[in-house]
Design a protein around this motif. Structure first.
Motif, mmCIF file in Angstrom:
data_model
loop_
_atom_site.group_PDB
_atom_site.id
_atom_site.type_symbol
_atom_site.label_atom_id
_atom_site.label_comp_id
_atom_site.label_asym_id
_atom_site.label_seq_id
_atom_site.Cartn_x
_atom_site.Cartn_y
_atom_site.Cartn_z
ATOM 1 N N THR A 63 0.824 -1.208 0.000
ATOM 2 C CA THR A 63 0.000 0.000 0.000
ATOM 3 C C THR A 63 0.859 1.259 0.000
ATOM 4 N N GLU A 64 0.263 2.363 -0.446
ATOM 5 C CA GLU A 64 0.925 3.666 -0.362
ATOM 6 C C GLU A 64 0.957 4.160 1.083
ATOM 7 N N ARG A 65 -0.056 3.822 1.846
ATOM 8 C CA ARG A 65 -0.124 4.230 3.254
ATOM 9 C C ARG A 65 0.985 3.517 4.030
ATOM 10 N N LEU A 66 1.845 4.287 4.692
ATOM 11 C CA LEU A 66 3.041 3.719 5.303
ATOM 12 C C LEU A 66 2.759 3.114 6.681
ATOM 13 N N TYR A 67 1.782 2.220 6.677
ATOM 14 C CA TYR A 67 1.424 1.516 7.904
ATOM 15 C C TYR A 67 1.458 0.018 7.654
ATOM 16 N N TYR A 68 1.785 -0.712 8.715
ATOM 17 C CA TYR A 68 1.764 -2.171 8.675
ATOM 18 C C TYR A 68 0.461 -2.604 9.336
ATOM 19 N N THR A 69 -0.464 -3.033 8.487
ATOM 20 C CA THR A 69 -1.821 -3.313 8.945
ATOM 21 C C THR A 69 -2.112 -4.805 8.831
ATOM 22 N N VAL A 70 -2.666 -5.362 9.902
ATOM 23 C CA VAL A 70 -3.015 -6.789 9.909
ATOM 24 C C VAL A 70 -4.495 -6.913 10.245
ATOM 25 N N GLU A 71 -5.210 -7.669 9.407
ATOM 26 C CA GLU A 71 -6.628 -7.950 9.650
ATOM 27 C C GLU A 71 -6.803 -9.440 9.924
ATOM 28 N N PHE A 72 -7.800 -9.745 10.724
ATOM 29 C CA PHE A 72 -8.103 -11.139 11.039
ATOM 30 C C PHE A 72 -9.611 -11.283 11.191
ATOM 31 N N GLU A 73 -10.186 -12.094 10.306
ATOM 32 C CA GLU A 73 -11.637 -12.333 10.296
ATOM 33 C C GLU A 73 -12.409 -11.021 10.259
ATOM 34 N N GLY A 74 -11.940 -10.096 9.397
ATOM 35 C CA GLY A 74 -12.648 -8.843 9.171
ATOM 36 C C GLY A 74 -12.349 -7.743 10.156
ATOM 37 N N GLU A 75 -11.532 -8.014 11.181
ATOM 38 C CA GLU A 75 -11.195 -6.997 12.172
ATOM 39 C C GLU A 75 -9.725 -6.606 12.060
ATOM 40 N N MET A 76 -9.447 -5.326 12.286
ATOM 41 C CA MET A 76 -8.063 -4.869 12.284
ATOM 42 C C MET A 76 -7.439 -5.213 13.632
ATOM 43 N N ALA A 96 -3.861 -5.061 14.034
ATOM 44 C CA ALA A 96 -2.607 -4.322 14.165
ATOM 45 C C ALA A 96 -2.589 -3.215 13.139
ATOM 46 N N ASP A 97 -2.088 -2.055 13.534
ATOM 47 C CA ASP A 97 -1.961 -0.923 12.617
ATOM 48 C C ASP A 97 -0.800 -0.061 13.126
ATOM 49 N N ILE A 98 0.375 -0.333 12.574
ATOM 50 C CA ILE A 98 1.624 0.215 13.114
ATOM 51 C C ILE A 98 2.342 1.007 12.026
ATOM 52 N N PRO A 99 2.854 2.188 12.334
ATOM 53 C CA PRO A 99 3.727 2.864 11.364
ATOM 54 C C PRO A 99 4.886 1.929 11.000
ATOM 55 N N VAL A 100 4.990 1.599 9.734
ATOM 56 C CA VAL A 100 5.899 0.520 9.348
ATOM 57 C C VAL A 100 7.355 0.857 9.644
ATOM 58 N N MET A 101 7.748 2.110 9.475
ATOM 59 C CA MET A 101 9.136 2.476 9.724
ATOM 60 C C MET A 101 9.458 2.450 11.221
ATOM 61 N N LEU A 102 8.469 2.720 12.054
ATOM 62 C CA LEU A 102 8.664 2.609 13.496
ATOM 63 C C LEU A 102 8.947 1.157 13.873
ATOM 64 N N LEU A 103 8.217 0.251 13.261
ATOM 65 C CA LEU A 103 8.373 -1.170 13.568
ATOM 66 C C LEU A 103 9.735 -1.694 13.125
ATOM 67 N N THR A 104 10.160 -1.320 11.943
ATOM 68 C CA THR A 104 11.368 -1.925 11.378
ATOM 69 C C THR A 104 12.649 -1.136 11.646
#
Length: 715
Positions: free
Chosen positions: A332-345, A347-355
């Motif tokens: 995605t263009e949005r610089l977030y690391y997003t994880v969905e599970f069974e339709g719910e979000m 995790a939603d983390i700024p990807v550069m903060l994580l890595t």
């Protein structure tokens, strides 16, 4: 649980406290193992670029230009903590992980090396670890058809509570087929291919950043991955086929930190975000939570970036090889690391903060008090017995029992097999790839800086006696708890020494691994500092590569290099109970000149046999060269005013034994470096005389002593 200070930083940056899934991602990606928090500032001192370097540190493996359109992929990893808790699966998955690092770059793995470090084999626990670690490496490597062509096995009391399993893998590819872990374009899809995802390996990255205790064997067993080499072999072929077809735009092995690590790092390298659907991951166990799915380190899994129109083709390749494959998300263009599970979000983390957000720092370091050189031992009354005792010590004895368990000839490239100074593989026509690995931990224990320098010089000498010039190295820096100032000082000095030696030889440091917290409560000690490396080089024409044993009745034997009173860290001093005494071998400008000169001499084609002089000294090197024929040796002119034991057992660097039928030509080429004619090839004995000693060893006595480890393991 996240450390309190880390949780505070993350909460401030995100504007809220991370939830459980997000904390799991941070706990692993911000661990010492993944983020190099204590080591990043020191690793930046390495020179990582060079004429042959296409891709340096930071990807799954480095890419080095070999020639004629061929490139080499090289990587090095450790699996130390897992191999203590579960030696078979820990070592096996260490092999599997480094092999996937190579294939994720688009290269076919062609060779493995395994520097291994154990406690003495005089306890049931150490013997159990030794046997099962070797069994794990053999079982995995043999099944996937990648030869183990070189290794090192070193024994020291400091490894009793914490053995080290380091693995080097080299791959071969055409330059145009190389892919990286750098994501390319928003909208492209992520395909996970390989094995299913289970609960094995949960929290492996954070587990690797802790010291060990006796209780670890039970409580940390869920952190140990379980390998399946048959699935790995299929994953190798499927990945290379998909890359060869042009379907894969970026690729990442699922190693430390599992899916969370591989996917977030891929996105951040491309300055992109990512959206994953965790419920699209194919599971082997029911009821897995998104937390478990994201950080599980189940083996034999590869993540690929694929354009939308090619997803079905990649899934079809997975099916062709009977692998599990599914599309699990998109860039995605949005610089977030997003994880969905069974339709719910979840995790939603700024990807550069994580890595890239983990704080890195130099820790306090304190040098120990200046070491006393100590007294020399009394001269042995029976020098022959001492030579045989050293030859039969497990550090010096033949490692044939180990490498006979490995298939070192699969893929039919192996020219020089295990047991030689360096492995040599045939690449295309003419020239070969030379490989060496390891270090001398006792040298580094006594002087970390000189030990770090000596690590590269000795490996370079292993290549030089084959006529090979080093072109790149990878490292595995194994040390104790960096929070201890004395350990961090060892770590820092060894890195500085290794880096200085690499610059003096113009060999770039292109990748590797840091393994810290290698100590155990059970034994209450840190390991000896172990800056193990893997070094690759290019030979001259293969027909000029000399053998390692004496050959040719009447041929001249020449010793290259200076023998000095440098017994610190030697096998001889360890054997006589003086482990901390003596002068440590030093690397000088002359050492570098010897390496460079040897390469030219060997490539000239007048050397029929050559052997590096290192652990055990001259007496050991000469004995190791005795196979079907002996030699008459005179060491009277070796060393200035040295005692007999110094001459025979000093481990001074940058020395080699050359055998030639053209001594005048070879001596002419050696004119600018120290060298001495020390004897001739011939007879059924190794006879060595010098100032104050005269001894003779039969070929049978040498063979029996060198077979001590094999005989013990066969009983």
């Amino acid at each position: 649980m996240l450390p309190e200070n880390d949780l505070k930083i993350i909460t401030e940056e995100m504007g809220r406290e991370p939830n459980l899934v997000e904390q799991g991602c941070f706990l692993n990606l911000w661990s010492e193992h993944c983020s190099y928090r204590s080591s990043a500032p020191l690793l930046k001192t390495f020179t990582t670029v060079g004429d042959r370097v296409i891709i340096g540190p930071g990807d799954d493996a480095a890419i080095i230009r070999f020639g004629e359109g061929w490139v080499l992929a090289i990587g090095m990893e450790s699996h130390n903590h897992p191999s203590y808790v579960d030696p078979y699966n820990g070592s096996a998955t260490g092999v599997g992980g480094i092999v996937r690092d190579i294939i994720s770059m688009g290269a076919r793995p062609i060779a493995l090396m395994d520097p291994l470090y154990f406690g003495p084999l005089n306890t049931p626990k150490n013997l159990y670890l030794f046997e099962h670690i070797i069994e794990g490496i053999a079982g995995y490597g043999n099944c996937i058809g990648v030869p183990v062509v070189r290794g090192e096995t070193y024994f020291d009391e400091s490894y009793s509570g914490n053995p080290l399993v380091n693995v080097v893998c080299v791959g071969l590819a055409r330059e145009e087929n190389i892919v990286t872990a750098c994501a390319q374009k928003a909208g492209n899809k992520l395909v996970l291919i390989g094995s299913t995802t289970g609960r094995d390996g949960l929290g492996g990255a954070s587990f690797a950043s802790r010291d060990l205790s006796e209780e670890a064997e039970a409580e940390d067993r869920p952190s140990i991955q379980i390998g399946d080499p048959f699935t790995e072999k299929l994953a190798i072929e499927a990945t290379l086929e998909a890359i060869g077809a042009g379907y894969v735009l970026s690729c990442r092995d699922l190693g430390a930190a599992g899916l969370a690590g591989a996917s977030s790092e891929m996105a951040s390298k491309g300055k992109l975000g990512m959206r994953l659907e965790a419920d699209k991951v194919i599971l082997r166990e029911d009821g897995m939570t998104p937390y478990e799915i994201m950080i599980a380190e189940s083996q034999e899994r590869i993540l690929m970036e694929v354009e939308p129109e090619n997803v079905d083709a990649v899934l079809a390749i997975g099916k062709k090889y009977d692998l599990h494959a599914s599309m699990i998300g998109e860039l995605t263009e949005r610089l977030y690391y997003t994880v969905e599970f069974e339709g719910e979000m979840v995790a939603d983390i700024p990807v550069m903060l994580l890595t890239e957000g983990a704080p890195t720092f130099e820790r306090p370091s304190t040098a120990p008090p200046e070491r006393e050189i100590g007294e020399k031992p009394d001269l042995p009354a029976d020098m022959k017995k001492v030579v045989l005792d050293i030859l039969s010590s497990h550090n010096i004895a033949s490692k044939e029992w180990i490498y006979r368990q490995y298939d070192h000839e699969v893929q039919v490239r192996t020219v020089e097999k295990p047991g030689s100074d360096a492995a040599v593989l045939r690449i295309g026509d003419g020239k070969g790839l030379a490989m060496s690995c390891g270090c001398n931990p006792r040298h580094t224990l006594l002087d970390p800086y000189e030990g770090g320098k000596g690590t590269l010089i000795e490996n370079s000498m292993n290549l030089a006696v084959k006529g090979a010039e080093g072109i790149a190295l990878v490292d595995c820096l194994n040390f104790g708890n960096p929070e201890r100032p004395d350990i961090y000082w060892q770590f820092k000095q060894a890195i500085l020494g290794l880096g200085d030696a690499a610059r003096s030889l113009s060999i770039p440091v292109v990748g590797g691994n840091v393994s810290l917290y290698n100590e155990s409560g059970e034994y209450g000690t840190a390991i000896a500092p172990t800056p193990s490396i893997g070094l690759i080089g290019i030979t001259g024409e293969l027909e000029t590569v000399p053998q390692s044993h004496f050959a040719g009745e009447g041929n001249t034997i020449i010793l290259v290099g200076n023998t000095l009173d440098e017994m610190g860290g030697s096998e001889y001093y360890n054997m006589v109970g003086l482990r901390l005494n003596g002068n440590v071998p030093k690397v000088t400008d002359e050492s570098v000149k010897v390496v460079e000169t040897l390469i030219n001499v060997v490539r000239d084609g007048n050397v029929v046999a050559a052997h590096d002089v290192s652990a055990g000294g001259l007496a050991v090197a000469l004995s190791e060269m005795c196979d079907s024929i002996g030699a008459e040796i005179d060491l009277t002119s070796v060393g200035d005013n040295l005692r007999a034991d110094d001459v025979l057992f000093s481990e001074s660097h940058a020395r080699a034994i050359l055998v030639t039928s053209s001594p005048e030509k070879v001596k002419e080429m050696l004119a600018d470096v120290p060298h001495t004619v020390i004897g001739t090839v011939g007879g059924n004995n190794l006879s060595i005389k010098g100032n104050g000693f005269d001894l003779s060893l039969s070929l049978e006595e040498i063979s029996d002593a060198r077979a001590s480890l094999t005989k013990m393991m066969m009983e």
